[in-house]
Design a protein around this motif. Structure first.
Motif, mmCIF file in Angstrom:
data_model
loop_
_atom_site.group_PDB
_atom_site.id
_atom_site.type_symbol
_atom_site.label_atom_id
_atom_site.label_comp_id
_atom_site.label_asym_id
_atom_site.label_seq_id
_atom_site.Cartn_x
_atom_site.Cartn_y
_atom_site.Cartn_z
ATOM 1 N N TRP C 17 -0.891 -2.409 4.231
ATOM 2 C CA TRP C 17 -0.576 -3.439 3.240
ATOM 3 C C TRP C 17 0.276 -2.855 2.128
ATOM 4 C CZ3 TRP C 17 -3.052 -8.419 3.490
ATOM 5 C CH2 TRP C 17 -2.683 -9.291 2.466
ATOM 6 N N LEU C 18 -0.191 -1.695 1.613
ATOM 7 C CA LEU C 18 0.558 -1.063 0.523
ATOM 8 C C LEU C 18 1.949 -0.644 0.988
ATOM 9 C CD1 LEU C 18 -2.157 1.111 -1.254
ATOM 10 C CD2 LEU C 18 -1.134 -1.024 -2.015
ATOM 11 N N LEU C 20 3.812 -1.972 3.355
ATOM 12 C CA LEU C 20 4.685 -3.117 3.575
ATOM 13 C C LEU C 20 5.019 -3.856 2.286
ATOM 14 C CD1 LEU C 20 6.097 -4.706 5.769
ATOM 15 C CD2 LEU C 20 4.050 -6.120 5.994
ATOM 16 N N PHE C 21 4.011 -4.060 1.444
ATOM 17 C CA PHE C 21 4.230 -4.908 0.272
ATOM 18 C C PHE C 21 4.403 -4.148 -1.022
ATOM 19 C CE2 PHE C 21 4.027 -8.596 2.610
ATOM 20 C CZ PHE C 21 2.911 -8.628 3.432
ATOM 21 N N MET C 22 4.442 -2.825 -0.953
ATOM 22 C CA MET C 22 4.726 -2.112 -2.182
ATOM 23 C C MET C 22 5.809 -1.068 -1.956
ATOM 24 S SD MET C 22 2.366 0.294 -4.579
ATOM 25 C CE MET C 22 2.332 1.561 -3.350
ATOM 26 N N VAL C 23 5.557 -0.163 -1.014
ATOM 27 C CA VAL C 23 6.496 0.936 -0.812
ATOM 28 C C VAL C 23 7.878 0.429 -0.427
ATOM 29 C CG1 VAL C 23 6.994 2.992 0.528
ATOM 30 C CG2 VAL C 23 4.660 2.517 -0.177
ATOM 31 N N LEU C 24 7.907 -0.413 0.575
ATOM 32 C CA LEU C 24 9.199 -0.909 1.068
ATOM 33 C C LEU C 24 9.972 -1.675 -0.015
ATOM 34 C CD1 LEU C 24 10.180 -0.237 3.806
ATOM 35 C CD2 LEU C 24 9.454 -2.464 4.653
ATOM 36 N N PRO C 25 9.352 -2.703 -0.622
ATOM 37 C CA PRO C 25 10.095 -3.438 -1.655
ATOM 38 C C PRO C 25 10.552 -2.541 -2.798
ATOM 39 C CG PRO C 25 8.094 -4.609 -1.081
ATOM 40 C CD PRO C 25 8.021 -3.293 -0.407
#
Lengths: 259, 350, 285
Positions: C17-18, C20-25
């Motif tokens: 989750w982290l 996909l929705f934090m590191v990547l963005p």
């Protein structure tokens, strides 16, 4: 010792509730100003009942907060358990703290840009996705703090006694970390219910995705009317009742178990 | 009834509903505006008159809706209410759609001056909604001498020190000093910025606080006696306390304009045009003035209101010709970086 | 050990989750730090440059960072001083009462940040409730300047974040076996020694977690300095908000954010080291 402690707790409650009492009083202010008192009136409560948009925003906030807190508590607790059980690299540790450290404006814009790139439709669900990100970090941190004093040998004992992994988890681990998990869940809920900037950027356009903080901040330009104070007073009142009710239920449950 | 007949009936009803829903969905627009900036029943009346469903999305500041539209491409929004420098930026970034005047017959309700605005002559991508000036809002009963110049705000007399507020929104913060020095409100050359910075840091020492949102309340309560204010907001203070007055300093003001922009990403541009047309009607123009005490470039609306309002709120009586004497804030382009740094220096100064 | 392998499965969903929705963005945004702001606010992908980093190392931004750290630190210390005894008191209360007490601590924060802040302004201003009360008591004759200054900002930060510290410390206190304290007293140690040598170290992880919460949330806050501080002080939160939204200079905002995150990570690393040492390493108790 316990009397001074009790007094301290009492003072802390006075500190925490002083502005709340202030805003409750202001909800009966006849003037439309949140900072000047002119007289008693119930008109803001009447206006509140007449504002379906505010009520819808409040229910949206509740949905987002409960859902994101639930998901984050689950994922965060699992993370904490996994991470504390074995040594983790500094990178993984950094990852777990990152959501708290990244400025919310950055996370907000990053997520919106990311969602736009993927042509992902926005809505209430995108806010939930975003809120889980920072909530995971907080839940994980709280549960990890609890786990630092955890006696891991208990798990091995349980396995030796023949219990499988899930029984061990449910009967041994969970009861021991339950207060921390509860604290984490409450923390996540509180953070989400009052969060504005990430919600604003990741929300879909339209009322179906508007949360209460978004609505309230949008009132800044033309005056945050005491309708919001009325809303907050009602929320306080309902939550208070919730606490009383939960007390009743808890006491019965505990008495039941003790006998 | 035979099962297949029943199923056919159900299928037909569903098909009808779906088609109706689809047709309705095609005629739906989303508007982003500040809360309370339009009549509450406007969207209902709009739907009743045109059959188009309009939903209101709220934004707190220009900067936030700009950020959202820049990052998201404007998807999901059809009409945006933004101040003119932002409309200009939206246009330069390709995020604003051209406005087709043939679809907005009510555009004739605007003053001719409102068709010649500096940021968008001819209203090709934005349509003005409200306009006004920025000046000094003060308690005439609590000051010894009435302020006449921007310097009365920047270097106030003893009785005002510690009891004044200024706007902290970057463009207007600087405008106060720029106008006091006789410069353009769009200046970005280093010498001018430095001179303005010095004046504003001096001024900061005399401030009670920077306040963009509740300064009129500070006037009402007497916490502040002189404030840097937008004219419409000053009217809210005047409504509560008759001793409050508004003045445009002798060095001048800026002409601010809030506009309606159709997003390039809009999938219902026709419906969006109809909405703008509806807003430009006489009734809605009148409502704006009477309810939020702002001036509107809607000539028909302004002429329809009760003239006694002009006596209570003198700043409403300013004519469009006079308004156009003032410079509008424009997007700063390349100069934005240096400008922002100067503002940060002022706000961070001790 | 089977249990240890399982831990990989446990952490996977969270990390995914982290990721996909934090590191990547965030990686996308941070990559922007190497480009320049477009003339009207977009990104000019034409030139790759380190110019933003050069701009960032300016005494102005350093002073804002230091001021923010100072204020956040003050808020952290005060929060812990207030929260620890409160959390302790709650953990000593009847077990049936504890969840209710925790809820009561959090309840005020289910209202809205903005109206709580407005309420504080009514309480703290020159003609406000607190000054009025103190004057009526005869304690002061000139109103105290409690608003539009650093005092008000720290107060606001402590107010809004100390409940989170209560939660964190409570969570860690729970484990505390009262028999340790008993044993300590049996062995002749006084109450203070027991507290300092036994209780405090064991609850250090909770204190550390709470401290991190307050510090991190305070440093990124932009509403409290604006309203309670009267906009007179710029904190890092205001600075980053300004770069992204007011100046619309995403590349520079990304640069400042990266530097901030690096500094915070370093602080956290130091804090983790200190906590582990004071706590006696990762020993089982």
């Amino acid at each position: 010792m316990s009397r001074t402690l009790g007094a301290h707790l009492g003072l802390v409650f006075v500190f925490l509730y002083a502005p709340i009492l202030m805003l409750m009083v202001l909800s009966f202010n006849s003037a439309g100003l949140p900072t000047v008192w002119t007289g008693v009136s119930l008109r803001w409560y009447a206006r509140l009942l007449d504002s379906p948009d505010i009520l819808k925003a409040a229910s949206n906030s509740l949905i987002v907060a409960v859902t994101s807190a639930a998901i984050a508590t689950l994922l965060g607790t699992l993370l904490a358990l996994g991470v504390e059980r074995r040594r983790v690299s500094a990178a993984a540790d950094a990852l777990l703290f990152a959501p708290m450290i990244i400025p919310d404006v950055v996370l907000a814009i990053a997520l919106l840009s990311f969602f736009t790139l993927l042509k992902f439709t926005l809505g209430l669900h995108s806010i939930i996705l975003a809120h889980v990100v920072f909530n995971i970090a907080f839940v994980c941190a709280v549960v990890r703090a609890r786990l630092k004093n955890f006696d891991w040998s208990l798990l091995e004992v349980s396995a030796d006694l023949g219990a499988n992994a899930s029984t061990t988890f449910l009967k041994v681990t969970l009861p021991l970390i339950a207060p921390a998990v509860l604290a984490g869940a409450l923390l996540a809920f509180t953070l989400s219910v009052d969060e504005f900037i990430i919600a604003y950027f990741t929300a879909g356009a339209g009322q179906a995705s508007t949360t209460l903080p978004m609505k309230i901040y949008a009132m800044i330009r033309f005056g945050v009317t005491p309708e919001i104070n009325a809303m907050a007073t009602i929320v306080m009142f309902l939550s208070f009742c919730l606490v009383l009710v939960s007390q009743r239920l808890d006491r019965n449950a505990l008495t039941g178990r003790k006998s | 009834m035979k099962w297949w007949k029943k199923s056919a009936q159900v299928a037909l009803s569903v098909a009808v509903l779906v088609l109706a829903g689809a047709a309705q969905a095609a005629d739906k627009i989303v508007i982003s505006n500040w809360d309370g900036y339009m009549p509450k029943d406007l969207l209902e009346r709009f739907k009743a008159d045109t059959g188009i469903e309009a939903e209101l999305s709220v934004h707190a500041t220009n900067e936030e809706i700009m950020g959202k539209v820049t990052a998201g491409g404007g998807k999901g929004y059809d009409v945006l209410f933004v101040s003119s420098p932002f409309a200009e930026a939206l246009n330069k970034l390709g995020l604003a759609a051209p406005v087709d005047h043939s679809k907005i017959p009510n555009i004739k309700n605007l003053y001719p001056e409102a068709m010649q605005l500096q940021h968008d002559p001819g209203n090709t991508y934005s349509v003005p909604y409200t306009w006004g000036t920025t000046g000094i809002c003060y308690r005439s009963d609590l000051v010894k001498t009435e302020p006449q110049s921007w310097n009365d705000l920047l270097a106030p007399p003893e009785d005002v020190k510690g009891k004044e507020t200024m706007l902290s929104t970057d463009r207007w913060l600087m405008a106060a000093a720029l106008l006091a020095m006789g410069k353009s409100v769009n200046a970005t050359d280093p010498e001018t910025l430095d001179a303005a910075k010095a004046k504003l840091i001096e001024a900061k020492r005399n401030l009670l606080a920077y306040d963009d949102t509740v300064f009129y309340q500070k006037l009402v309560s007497g916490e502040a006696v002189v404030t840097h204010a937008w004219d419409g907001w000053c009217n809210y203070g005047i409504a509560e306390n008759g001793a409050i007055k508004y003045v445009i300093p002798k060095e001048g003001s800026d002409l601010w304009v809030d506009t309606m922009v159709i997003t390039a990403a809009s999938e219902n541009k026709d419906a969006a045009h109809k909405f703008i047309d509806y807003v430009l009607g006489v009734d809605n123009g009148k409502w704006v003035v009477e309810n939020i005490m702002y001036k509107t470039p809607n000539k028909a609306g302004m002429e329809a209101i009760d003239k006694s309002l002009f006596e209570k709120y003198p700043n409403m009586a300013i004519t469009p010709a006079e308004l156009l004497k003032y410079e509008q804030l424009r997007d700063l382009g390349e100069g934005q970086k240096a400008f922002s740094k100067t503002v940060t220096e002022i706000l961070a100064a001790k | 050990m089977a249990l240890k392998d399982r831990s990989l499965l446990l952490v996977l969903p969270g990390f995914l989750w982290l990721g996909l929705f934090m590191v990547l963005p965030c990686a996308i945004i941070f990559a922007m730090a190497f480009f320049e702001r477009g003339v009207y606010g977009g990104i000019d992908y034409g030139i790759v440059t380190a110019e933003n980093f050069r701009r960032a190392f300016d005494p102005l931004y350093l002073s804002i960072l230091l001021d923010s750290a100072r204020i956040a630190f003050a808020a952290t210390v005060l929060s812990i001083l207030i929260a620890y005894p409160a959390a302790y008191a709650i953990s000593r209360a009847k077990p049936a009462l504890q969840p209710a007490l925790l809820l009561l601590v959090l309840l005020p924060f289910w209202s809205n940040y903005l109206i709580r802040t407005y309420a504080w302004m009514v309480l703290l201003n020159r003609e406000g409730v607190i000054n009025g009360f103190l004057r009526w008591l005869g304690a002061i004759d000139q109103p105290l300047p409690m608003l539009y200054n650093e005092f008000a900002v720290i107060l606001g930060l402590v107010y809004n974040y100390c409940p989170f510290v209560v939660l964190a410390i409570y969570a860690a206190l729970q484990r505390l076996d009262p028999s340790y304290a008993e044993a300590s007293r049996d062995l002749g140690a006084g109450a203070t020694t027991t507290f300092l040598r036994i209780t405090l170290p064991l609850t250090l992880p909770g204190i550390a977690a709470g401290a991190v919460f307050v510090f991190v949330l305070s440093i990124g806050n932009f509403i409290t300095p604006d309203l309670l501080g009267g906009g007179r002080l710029q904190m890092v939160g205001n600075l980053i908000y300004d770069q992204f939204l007011t100046a619309r200079d995403w590349p520079f905002g990304a640069t400042l954010s990266m530097i901030l995150i690096a500094v915070m990570m370093a602080l956290l690393f130091l804090q983790a080291l200190a906590t582990n040492r004071a706590h006696g390493g990762r020993s089982h108790v």
